[in-house]
Design a protein around this motif. Structure first.
Motif, PDB file in Angstrom:
ATOM      1  N   LEU A 100       0.806  -1.307  -0.188  1.00  0.00           N
ATOM      2  CA  LEU A 100       0.027  -0.051  -0.257  1.00  0.00           C
ATOM      3  C   LEU A 100       0.730   1.310   0.127  1.00  0.00           C
ATOM      4  O   LEU A 100       1.981   1.150   0.427  1.00  0.00           O
ATOM      5  CB  LEU A 100      -0.982   0.100   1.185  1.00  0.00           C
ATOM      6  CG  LEU A 100      -1.766  -1.463   1.422  1.00  0.00           C
ATOM      7  CD1 LEU A 100      -2.517  -0.968   2.904  1.00  0.00           C
ATOM      8  CD2 LEU A 100      -2.922  -1.221   0.213  1.00  0.00           C
ATOM      9  N   GLU A 101       0.328   2.260  -0.558  1.00  0.00           N
ATOM     10  CA  GLU A 101       1.112   3.629  -0.841  1.00  0.00           C
ATOM     11  C   GLU A 101       0.006   4.493  -0.223  1.00  0.00           C
ATOM     12  O   GLU A 101      -1.162   4.541  -0.530  1.00  0.00           O
ATOM     13  CB  GLU A 101       1.554   3.924  -2.016  1.00  0.00           C
ATOM     14  CG  GLU A 101       2.338   5.458  -1.959  1.00  0.00           C
ATOM     15  CD  GLU A 101       2.767   5.781  -3.142  1.00  0.00           C
ATOM     16  OE1 GLU A 101       4.179   6.253  -3.615  1.00  0.00           O
ATOM     17  OE2 GLU A 101       1.938   6.093  -4.216  1.00  0.00           O
ATOM     18  N   VAL A 102       0.371   5.068   0.901  1.00  0.00           N
ATOM     19  CA  VAL A 102      -0.808   6.093   1.518  1.00  0.00           C
ATOM     20  C   VAL A 102      -0.563   7.566   1.204  1.00  0.00           C
ATOM     21  O   VAL A 102       0.135   8.178   1.293  1.00  0.00           O
ATOM     22  CB  VAL A 102      -0.603   6.054   3.114  1.00  0.00           C
ATOM     23  CG1 VAL A 102      -1.676   6.699   3.737  1.00  0.00           C
ATOM     24  CG2 VAL A 102      -0.711   4.566   3.278  1.00  0.00           C
ATOM     25  N   ASN A 103      -1.660   8.085   0.500  1.00  0.00           N
ATOM     26  CA  ASN A 103      -1.500   9.655   0.013  1.00  0.00           C
ATOM     27  C   ASN A 103      -2.028  10.229   1.129  1.00  0.00           C
ATOM     28  O   ASN A 103      -3.337  10.357   1.679  1.00  0.00           O
ATOM     29  CB  ASN A 103      -2.401   9.670  -1.262  1.00  0.00           C
ATOM     30  CG  ASN A 103      -2.680  11.100  -1.518  1.00  0.00           C
ATOM     31  OD1 ASN A 103      -1.904  12.160  -1.088  1.00  0.00           O
ATOM     32  ND2 ASN A 103      -3.226  11.496  -2.598  1.00  0.00           N
TER      33      ASN A 103
ATOM     34  N   LEU B 131       0.335  -5.536   5.041  1.00  0.00           N
ATOM     35  CA  LEU B 131       1.044  -5.456   3.854  1.00  0.00           C
ATOM     36  C   LEU B 131       2.184  -4.527   4.070  1.00  0.00           C
ATOM     37  O   LEU B 131       1.638  -3.508   5.153  1.00  0.00           O
ATOM     38  CB  LEU B 131      -0.023  -4.809   2.771  1.00  0.00           C
ATOM     39  CG  LEU B 131      -0.870  -5.932   2.209  1.00  0.00           C
ATOM     40  CD1 LEU B 131      -2.005  -5.200   1.426  1.00  0.00           C
ATOM     41  CD2 LEU B 131      -0.218  -6.902   1.213  1.00  0.00           C
ATOM     42  N   PRO B 132       3.074  -4.538   3.398  1.00  0.00           N
ATOM     43  CA  PRO B 132       4.316  -3.329   3.425  1.00  0.00           C
ATOM     44  C   PRO B 132       3.432  -2.019   3.236  1.00  0.00           C
ATOM     45  O   PRO B 132       2.528  -2.024   2.346  1.00  0.00           O
ATOM     46  CB  PRO B 132       5.175  -3.464   2.171  1.00  0.00           C
ATOM     47  CG  PRO B 132       4.757  -5.187   2.039  1.00  0.00           C
ATOM     48  CD  PRO B 132       3.416  -5.412   2.218  1.00  0.00           C
ATOM     49  N   VAL B 133       3.825  -0.841   3.939  1.00  0.00           N
ATOM     50  CA  VAL B 133       3.029   0.366   3.743  1.00  0.00           C
ATOM     51  C   VAL B 133       4.110   1.599   3.409  1.00  0.00           C
ATOM     52  O   VAL B 133       4.998   1.488   4.408  1.00  0.00           O
ATOM     53  CB  VAL B 133       2.324   0.721   5.306  1.00  0.00           C
ATOM     54  CG1 VAL B 133       1.989   2.003   5.034  1.00  0.00           C
ATOM     55  CG2 VAL B 133       1.009  -0.284   5.357  1.00  0.00           C
ATOM     56  N   ILE B 134       4.021   2.203   2.421  1.00  0.00           N
ATOM     57  CA  ILE B 134       4.532   3.327   2.116  1.00  0.00           C
ATOM     58  C   ILE B 134       3.967   4.591   2.224  1.00  0.00           C
ATOM     59  O   ILE B 134       2.840   4.504   2.054  1.00  0.00           O
ATOM     60  CB  ILE B 134       5.013   3.008   0.709  1.00  0.00           C
ATOM     61  CG1 ILE B 134       5.828   1.839   0.317  1.00  0.00           C
ATOM     62  CG2 ILE B 134       5.932   4.548   0.258  1.00  0.00           C
ATOM     63  CD1 ILE B 134       5.707   1.679  -1.350  1.00  0.00           C
TER      64      ILE B 134
END
Lengths: 260, 313
Positions: B132-135, B168-171
């Motif tokens: 996941l990439e968090v905006n 999940l990996p979190v960016i």
């Protein structure tokens, strides 16, 4: 249907008038796949400024790989294109978008204004042959006569009946091309239009009022042409947004919120 | 000896915490659709990862037009986070993404911390989502519309909520529209983020002097493209020397040379954004170019250049 990124080669550049240049490109993969009403995204320079490609309606596509674009110089991007010489390379992505839908078996009327005439020649050359002779009426409008002289002849060579209008009265009707439509509507099974938004609004309304199916080719600023940037939005019917690159550029007139 | 070292292709694998990528070249959210849009033009299997258009819980219609305008060496956009929403993303977009051969990172956005957590929880259950990439550049509706990404405590709270909701990996994707981006990065690092990506767009504006109106219906929008690269590079360098987690560089990258600058500044990976619009082949060309650079340098691995900026004269 698929699109290609193709390095085309300029075969010819013809100055049709003060405003219009016709660019003939060798782009065999795009030309083979192109359908009337579709467009290409063309690189308009070799540096980072201007940065983005520009959308152009496909003006003609031929079996020998030639692809024609009609270019009106309005800014730096189109100015760059007008300076290209035969042999120069031009990166294209295409063919893109949803083209015209040739569903009718009856007479059709094409209404083009200014640079919006560009996709209509490709359309006229692909009309079913049974309706091509004498049942294709083309209404062309522009600022002045010189823009129309070459194009008028080419539509006539396809068997179309052509009527013209100019803003300065130098050729045909003195006024808007849309003013020629009411007389041409009776008997028309379908109308195809491309041009200034105000012109297409008038054309669409006349057709909707008369119960005649109308398709319009719209334009918008767009960054990619591929449905990714979501920048080329228009107001669609029913308070929706539609994207010119994927839902269009050709829309059924009932799909568009014509304003004002 | 020389022939031996040049004959072996350089090692390109990188890791963003628990997320392992075949190479460091990713496509940036909002510039690559849901992948399918580019499938005829790009070999998606070659991408290190594909970051999809930002997803919210419910579909969003986006802003009125005009939404994009070109500026010098860049573009402004005010798309308004138009997206299909979580359910349609899962059912209509994921089937293609699962088969495209690239790592899939889903960019998520919300109006509240709860929304981010729900998105993270639900996407954790979706097969084929690799990270996941968090905006966090979105306004926090419950806190008067202040962007999560402009207040370290709020960014930290989003990070913790997402990390608690997923394995999940979190960016965390950082906004550059702050006074001290290193402080933002430190806050999310200490809150458990696996990596940070930066920069999101810089807020800008353009005016049509003939109509005397803004060129965007939204008046202001996000600036992207080569115009922002020096700012992005500076911020990546500042963040990379502050945090302990990997950094993903974003901002105006259009060539391998651009990407290598970010790697030297400390980025473990890069995202290609606006360049996808004007050159869909950019990501593949950049990957090839980085490999060629490593070979020319006699480097056996991408890790030989990550953060290897020489700051002594």
């Amino acid at each position: 249907m698929r699109e290609y990124q193709e390095n085309s080669v300029v075969q010819a550049i013809d100055r049709l008038s003060d405003s219009f240049h016709r660019l003939t490109l060798f782009a065999p993969r795009i030309a083979a796949a192109a359908r009337p009403g579709q467009f290409v995204m063309a690189s308009c320079g070799t540096t980072l400024d201007p940065l983005l490609r520009r959308p152009f309606s496909i003006h003609q596509a031929f079996a020998d790989g030639a692809l024609e674009l009609l270019v009106k110089v309005i800014g730096r991007g189109t100015s760059y294109l007008s300076t290209l010489r035969p042999g120069a390379e031009l990166s294209l992505i295409g063919p893109l978008g949803r083209g015209f839908h040739l569903t009718t078996h009856g007479p059709v009327t094409l209404v083009g204004g200014g640079i919006g005439i560009a996709p209509l020649l490709f359309l006229a050359s692909h009309l079913p042959t049974d309706s091509k002779i004498s049942t294709c009426t083309v209404l062309l409008g522009s600022r002045t006569n010189t823009d129309l002289l070459v194009l008028t002849e080419e539509f006539k060579q396809l068997g179309c009946q052509v009527r013209t209008a100019t803003d300065d009265g130098s050729l045909g009707h003195h006024g808007f091309v849309s003013e020629l439509l009411p007389a041409a509507l009776p008997g028309a099974h379908m109308v195809f239009t491309c041009g200034p938004h105000a012109m297409m609004t008038t054309v669409a309304r006349l057709c909707l009022d008369a119960g005649i199916r109308c398709e319009a080719s719209l334009e918008a600023h767009m960054a990619c042409g591929l449905g990714a940037c979501l920048g080329c939005t228009i107001h669609g019917a029913g308070n929706t947004y539609r994207h010119v690159c994927k839902h269009g550029p050709v829309f059924d007139a009932t799909e568009v919120a014509w304003t004002p | 000896m020389d022939t031996l070292t040049t004959a072996v292709p350089p090692e390109m694998k990188i890791s963003l915490g628990p997320l392992h990528l075949a190479n460091p070249v990713m496509t940036a959210s909002g510039t690559f659709g849901y992948g399918a849009e580019f499938s005829n033009l790009v070999d998606l299997q070659r991408l290190g990862a594909l970051v999809v258009k930002g997803i919210s819980l419910e579909p969003r219609p986006g802003n009125p037009p005009p939404r994009v305008v070109e500026t010098a060496c860049g573009m402004l956009n005010a798309i308004g986070l138009e997206n299909v929403g979580l359910d349609r993303f899962i059912h209509q977009k994921m089937p293609f993404l699962r088969t495209c051969g690239s790592r899939i990172i889903v960019n998520i956005l919300g109006d509240s911390i709860d929304e981010y957590a729900i998105l993270a929880e639900k996407l954790t259950l979706v097969t084929g989502v690799d990270g996941l990439e968090v905006n966090i550049s979105c306004p926090n509706v419950k806190k008067g519309g202040v962007a999560f990404g402009t207040v370290p405590e709020m960014a930290a709270a989003v990070t913790r909520a997402v990390k608690n909701a997923t394995d999940l990996p979190v960016i965390i994707k950082l906004s550059p529209n702050v006074t001290d981006i290193a402080a933002m990065a430190k806050a999310v690092d200490e809150s458990g983020a696996d990596a940070v990506s930066l920069i999101n767009t810089l807020i800008g504006m353009a005016i049509d002097i003939h109509s005397q109106k803004p060129k965007l219906a939204n008046i202001i929008g996000g600036l992207s493209g080569p115009a922002i690269k020096p700012v992005a590079l500076r911020m990546v360098w500042q963040v990379a020397r502050t945090v302990s987690i990997p950094v993903v560089g974003i901002g105006g990258i259009g060539t391998a040379e651009d990407a290598i600058e970010f790697l030297l500044a400390g980025a473990s990976a890069v995202q290609i954004g606006t360049a996808n619009f004007y050159n869909p082949a950019a990501a593949e060309q950049i990957l090839t170019g980085i490999e060629a650079y490593l070979s020319r340098q006699g480097a056996s691995s991408i890790h030989d250049i990550i953060g290897s900026l020489r700051t002594t004269i």
